[in-house]
Design an enzyme around this catalytic site. Structure first.
Site, PDB file in Angstrom:
ATOM      1  N   LEU A 176      18.283  29.815 -18.093  1.00 58.55           N
ATOM      2  CA  LEU A 176      17.744  28.581 -17.047  1.00 58.55           C
ATOM      3  C   LEU A 176      17.827  27.761 -17.554  1.00 58.55           C
ATOM      4  O   LEU A 176      16.794  26.895 -17.566  1.00 58.55           O
ATOM      5  CB  LEU A 176      16.119  29.122 -16.518  1.00 58.55           C
ATOM      6  CG  LEU A 176      16.153  29.095 -15.115  1.00 58.55           C
ATOM      7  CD1 LEU A 176      16.806  29.448 -14.133  1.00 58.55           C
ATOM      8  CD2 LEU A 176      14.282  28.801 -14.583  1.00 58.55           C
ATOM      9  N   GLY A 177      18.743  27.381 -18.246  1.00 55.99           N
ATOM     10  CA  GLY A 177      18.979  25.787 -18.731  1.00 55.99           C
ATOM     11  C   GLY A 177      19.371  24.922 -17.005  1.00 55.99           C
ATOM     12  O   GLY A 177      19.080  25.366 -15.816  1.00 55.99           O
ATOM     13  N   ILE A 179      22.483  24.924 -16.358  1.00 56.08           N
ATOM     14  CA  ILE A 179      23.138  25.172 -14.817  1.00 56.08           C
ATOM     15  C   ILE A 179      22.642  26.250 -13.991  1.00 56.08           C
ATOM     16  O   ILE A 179      22.893  26.295 -13.023  1.00 56.08           O
ATOM     17  CB  ILE A 179      24.469  26.042 -15.705  1.00 56.08           C
ATOM     18  CG1 ILE A 179      25.103  24.456 -16.058  1.00 56.08           C
ATOM     19  CG2 ILE A 179      25.038  26.602 -15.289  1.00 56.08           C
ATOM     20  CD1 ILE A 179      26.818  24.847 -16.729  1.00 56.08           C
ATOM     21  N   SER A 198      15.208  34.250 -20.318  1.00 60.26           N
ATOM     22  CA  SER A 198      15.686  33.495 -20.902  1.00 60.26           C
ATOM     23  C   SER A 198      14.762  33.735 -22.763  1.00 60.26           C
ATOM     24  O   SER A 198      13.846  34.564 -21.990  1.00 60.26           O
ATOM     25  CB  SER A 198      15.319  32.076 -20.212  1.00 60.26           C
ATOM     26  OG  SER A 198      13.757  31.731 -20.231  1.00 60.26           O
ATOM     27  N   ARG A 199      15.359  33.183 -22.544  1.00 59.42           N
ATOM     28  CA  ARG A 199      14.707  33.250 -24.392  1.00 59.42           C
ATOM     29  C   ARG A 199      12.762  33.008 -24.437  1.00 59.42           C
ATOM     30  O   ARG A 199      12.196  33.754 -24.770  1.00 59.42           O
ATOM     31  CB  ARG A 199      14.537  31.671 -25.251  1.00 59.42           C
ATOM     32  CG  ARG A 199      15.965  32.639 -26.594  1.00 59.42           C
ATOM     33  CD  ARG A 199      16.322  30.568 -27.308  1.00 59.42           C
ATOM     34  NE  ARG A 199      16.747  30.380 -26.244  1.00 59.42           N
ATOM     35  CZ  ARG A 199      17.394  28.876 -27.021  1.00 59.42           C
ATOM     36  NH1 ARG A 199      18.055  28.720 -28.398  1.00 59.42           N
ATOM     37  NH2 ARG A 199      17.544  27.888 -26.228  1.00 59.42           N
ATOM     38  N   VAL A 254      29.425  32.571 -15.671  1.00 60.93           N
ATOM     39  CA  VAL A 254      30.354  31.379 -15.781  1.00 60.93           C
ATOM     40  C   VAL A 254      29.407  30.320 -17.364  1.00 60.93           C
ATOM     41  O   VAL A 254      29.624  29.324 -18.275  1.00 60.93           O
ATOM     42  CB  VAL A 254      29.699  30.365 -14.861  1.00 60.93           C
ATOM     43  CG1 VAL A 254      30.415  30.452 -12.831  1.00 60.93           C
ATOM     44  CG2 VAL A 254      27.614  30.151 -14.405  1.00 60.93           C
ATOM     45  N   GLY A 255      29.321  31.723 -18.203  1.00 59.44           N
ATOM     46  CA  GLY A 255      28.930  31.179 -19.782  1.00 59.44           C
ATOM     47  C   GLY A 255      30.013  31.275 -20.774  1.00 59.44           C
ATOM     48  O   GLY A 255      31.071  29.943 -20.052  1.00 59.44           O
ATOM     49  N   ARG A 256      30.365  31.865 -20.965  1.00 58.81           N
ATOM     50  CA  ARG A 256      31.486  32.776 -21.636  1.00 58.81           C
ATOM     51  C   ARG A 256      31.674  33.714 -21.449  1.00 58.81           C
ATOM     52  O   ARG A 256      31.153  34.790 -21.381  1.00 58.81           O
ATOM     53  CB  ARG A 256      30.960  32.335 -23.382  1.00 58.81           C
ATOM     54  CG  ARG A 256      30.698  30.510 -23.713  1.00 58.81           C
ATOM     55  CD  ARG A 256      31.871  30.375 -24.064  1.00 58.81           C
ATOM     56  NE  ARG A 256      31.988  28.397 -24.059  1.00 58.81           N
ATOM     57  CZ  ARG A 256      31.591  27.767 -23.433  1.00 58.81           C
ATOM     58  NH1 ARG A 256      32.346  27.849 -22.209  1.00 58.81           N
ATOM     59  NH2 ARG A 256      31.880  26.721 -23.645  1.00 58.81           N
ATOM     60  N   GLU A 285      40.253  34.474 -23.576  1.00 58.52           N
ATOM     61  CA  GLU A 285      41.447  33.466 -22.806  1.00 58.52           C
ATOM     62  C   GLU A 285      42.652  32.756 -23.738  1.00 58.52           C
ATOM     63  O   GLU A 285      42.412  32.617 -24.555  1.00 58.52           O
ATOM     64  CB  GLU A 285      40.441  32.269 -21.889  1.00 58.52           C
ATOM     65  CG  GLU A 285      38.909  32.475 -21.670  1.00 58.52           C
ATOM     66  CD  GLU A 285      38.376  31.467 -21.348  1.00 58.52           C
ATOM     67  OE1 GLU A 285      38.375  30.276 -21.629  1.00 58.52           O
ATOM     68  OE2 GLU A 285      37.232  31.804 -20.708  1.00 58.52           O
ATOM     69  N   HIS A 303      38.543  29.562 -15.849  1.00 58.41           N
ATOM     70  CA  HIS A 303      37.703  28.615 -17.281  1.00 58.41           C
ATOM     71  C   HIS A 303      37.367  27.147 -16.077  1.00 58.41           C
ATOM     72  O   HIS A 303      38.091  26.309 -16.999  1.00 58.41           O
ATOM     73  CB  HIS A 303      38.160  28.682 -17.861  1.00 58.41           C
ATOM     74  CG  HIS A 303      37.107  28.618 -19.368  1.00 58.41           C
ATOM     75  ND1 HIS A 303      36.587  28.669 -20.353  1.00 58.41           N
ATOM     76  CD2 HIS A 303      36.150  26.940 -18.567  1.00 58.41           C
ATOM     77  CE1 HIS A 303      35.346  28.196 -20.914  1.00 58.41           C
ATOM     78  NE2 HIS A 303      35.066  27.802 -20.584  1.00 58.41           N
ATOM     79  N   ALA A 305      35.150  26.304 -13.836  1.00 56.71           N
ATOM     80  CA  ALA A 305      34.029  26.032 -13.551  1.00 56.71           C
ATOM     81  C   ALA A 305      34.228  24.478 -13.804  1.00 56.71           C
ATOM     82  O   ALA A 305      33.512  23.945 -12.520  1.00 56.71           O
ATOM     83  CB  ALA A 305      32.857  27.024 -13.571  1.00 56.71           C
TER      84      ALA A 305
END
Lengths: 338, 338
Positions: A176-177, A179, A198-199, A254-256, A285, A303, A305
Site C-alpha cells: 500500500l505505497g 500506487i 504491507s510490511r 502491476v508490480g514485477r 520479459e 509492461h 502500466a
C-alpha cells in the site's frame, strides 16, 4: 584531438563543444526529445547509440571520460552491481527511470557512497489507472468481447459468457505505497471493499490490514500486486496464495513479474483454480508463457502500466531534475539512497 | 380439456396445474433459473419456447388466454406499439427488462391505460463500471496491448504506441441520470474533471453544465453517451459534435447505438478526426460496421455493459417483483407509466 573527438563520437553522442559539460552514462533507449534534453545539459555516453554490443566493453571505454552519473532503466537490462561500479569507479550517482530498484544492488551502492534516485511518483497515477483498467477488463471480459465482435461472432453465436460485477468486491492489495493507495482510492469509488498487506499496518488508512498474504488472499475476491520486488516479496504470490484466492478469484499484477511464481500462476489458470488474471509484468520479459496467450480470462499488457505520453514527458523532466540536483551538489528529488 | 392442455403446451410452457396462475406473455430468452422463477408464479406464454416463428401469430394465439402482462426486452426485438396492443387487448402492463423504453410506444400505452415498468437501477452500476473500463481500455490501449502480446510481437517489435493518461481529462457526459452520475463519481476518483449535458441543469451536482452537446464536446477530452434514446437524443452525437470533440478526443457509448450517427463516427475514426472510441452499442445490433473491426484505437463490446451474473439475478428478482406488484394491485416498483 581529432582522434579523441572521433573516439568520443564513437561512444555515441559527444560533440567537441559539449566536452565541458558533466559526463554521464546512459543505459536505456530514450526518445528524441529526452535525448536532446539530456545533451543540452550533459556529455552523454550512450550505450545504445555507441555501436558497442557488450555492456562491459562499453563501460570500460566510457570510464576514461570519468562520468559521475549513470541513467539506467528497470527490468534487468543492466544490473547495477559490484562489477558495474568497479568498471566505472568515477560514478557517484545512479538515476533509474524506474520506480523499482530491484536491478540495483543498493548494498553495494551504499557501501561505496553512490547515491541512487528513482522515478519517484512519476508513474504512480498511470500504474494505478492501468491496474483498475486490467481488473475491469478481466471481470467484464472487455478484451474477450472485443475479440468476439472483431471475429464477427456476435451475429453467429449471440450470447457470450457473463462477466462479473466489480461493485462490492473485496480487493486485497499487496503493497500500500503510492500506487497501492491510488488503486484503493479508485476502487473505493466503485463500491469495493479494500484490504491490504504491507510490511506493517498504516495508521493513515482504515482499510483492514492482513499480516499474511495467504490470509489476505483467502478473504479477497481480487488480489492486486502493487509492491516493490525484493527478497521478501519475490514469489510473494505462490501456489498457496493462489489456492487461498480460489476458483472465483482474480489476480492483477502491476508490480514485477517475479512477485508471482509464474509457472504456478499458469498452472492455477489452466486448472481453473483461479478465475482470471490481468498481467502487466512477467518473470522473463519480453517472454510471456505461451499458455497465457490463448486464455480468454487473462488480459495481458506489455509492461506499459507506467507508459503514457504524459508520463514519458514527466519522466524526462524528473530525471533531468535529479541529475541537475546531483551535479550541482543539491539533494536528490527522489533519493532511494541519498 | 386434453385438447386445450395440449394447445396450451404448444404455446410453450403451461402445465394444467398452472392454469389458475395469472397469465403473462414472455418475449425474451431467459435463463433456466429466471424461467423457473416465472413459472412458479405465472402461467407463462413463452414466444421463444412456443415454436411459432412469427410474433403476430404467437400474439394472436396467446390472446385467447387473456394474459394481463407482457415481459419484453429492449433493443427492438419486439416493438410494443398499437399493433402489438391491438393483438392482445387484455394486456394492462408491460414490464421491460431494459432500462431504456425506446422500443415501447409510451403514447399508445398511456392512451390505453397500459402501465409500463422498466429495469430501474438494476443495471446502472454495471453499465457505469463498463463505461469506465472501455474508457481506460481505449486510453491505455489495453485490448491492443493484449493482442500485441498474444500475437507474440513483444519480443520482436519491442515498443508500441504510447497510451494517454486518464487523470486530469475533461469528461463530457451526455445524460446525467443514474448511470451518468455513477460514471461521474467513478471518474472523479481518477482525478478527471466532469462536465455534462442533460435536458436541464441538476441542482444536486456542482459539475459544469452545457446546454449544447456541441459546446460540451468542444470543451471535453472524452465524450460519454449515457442518455436514453428518444426523438431528441437520436444522433445527438453527429458529425458536428464529433468534429467539436476533435482529433485528440475519445467517444464512449453505453447508451444506445442510435444516439450516435454511426456512419459519421466510422468516417471520423477512419480519417483520424477523433482519436478513438469505446462502444458497447451499435445502430443495427448485432451488426457492427466492418471498418471498426480492425481499428486498434477502438474497443468494442457486444451490448454487455448491463450484463454480469449478479445483474442477471438482480434482474430476475426485480422483474418478478414488478409483476407481482401489478398482479396484486400494488404500485409498480419502477414505473415508467404508472
Amino acid at each position: 584531438m581529432a582522434t579523441a573527438a572521433a573516439a568520443s563520437n564513437a561512444m555515441g553522442s559527444v560533440k567537441p563543444a559539449a566536452a565541458q559539460l558533466p559526463a554521464l552514462i546512459l543505459i536505456r533507449r530514450v526518445d528524441t526529445s529526452f535525448a536532446a534534453a539530456l545533451r543540452r545539459r550533459f556529455r552523454v555516453l550512450d550505450f545504445f547509440a555507441s555501436g558497442e554490443p557488450l555492456l562491459p566493453a562499453f563501460l570500460l571505454a566510457a570510464a576514461k571520460d570519468g562520468p559521475r552519473a549513470a541513467v539506467v532503466m528497470g527490468g534487468g537490462v543492466a544490473r547495477v552491481d559490484a562489477a558495474f561500479l568497479d568498471a566505472v569507479p568515477s560514478i557517484r550517482c545512479i538515476v533509474t527511470t524506474a520506480a523499482g530498484v530491484d536491478s540495483i544492488d543498493l548494498h553495494e551502492c551504499a557501501r561505496r557512497g553512490v547515491a541512487v534516485a528513482n522515478s519517484g511518483r512519476v508513474y504512480s497515477v498511470d500504474v494505478a489507472d492501468h491496474a483498475v483498467g486490467l481488473l475491469i477488463d478481466v471481470l467484464r471480459r472487455i478484451t474477450a468481447s472485443s475479440l468476439f465482435v472483431s471475429r464477427g461472432l456476435w451475429p453467429l453465436q449471440g450470447d457470450y459468457p457473463l462477466g462479473t460485477k466489480l461493485g462490492g468486491k473485496r480487493i486485497g492489495i499487496i503493497g500500500l505505497g503510492n500506487i497501492g493507495s491510488l488503486i484503493a482510492k479508485r476502487l473505493e469509488a466503485f463500491g469495493c471493499v479494500i484490504y491490504y498487506n504491507s510490511r506493517k499496518p498504516k495508521d493513515s488508512v482504515s482499510y483492514r490490514f492482513f499480516a499474511s498474504v495467504h490470509d489476505l488472499a483467502a478473504e479477497s475476491d481480487v488480489l492486486v500486486v502493487a509492491c516493490a520486488l525484493n527478497k521478501e516479496t519475490r514469489h510473494i504470490v505462490n501456489k498457496d496464495v493462489l489456492d487461498a484466492l480460489g476458483k472465483d478469484g482474480v489476480l492483477v499484477n502491476v508490480g514485477r513479474g517475479a512477485n508471482v511464481d509464474e509457472p504456478e500462476l499458469v498452472r492455477a489458470l489452466k486448472e481453473g483454480r483461479i478465475a482470471g488474471a490481468g498481467l502487466d509484468v512477467f518473470e522473463n520479459e519480453p517472454e510471456v508463457p505461451a499458455e497465457l496467450l490463448s486464455m480468454d480470462n487473462v488480459v495481458l499488457s506489455h509492461h506499459v502500466a507506467v507508459l503514457t505520453s504524459e508520463s514519458r514527458s514527466d519522466l524526462r523532466d524528473h530525471t533531468i531534475a535529479n541529475l541537475e540536483a546531483f551535479f550541482s551538489g543539491n539533494p536528490l528529488l527522489t533519493p532511494v539512497l541519498p
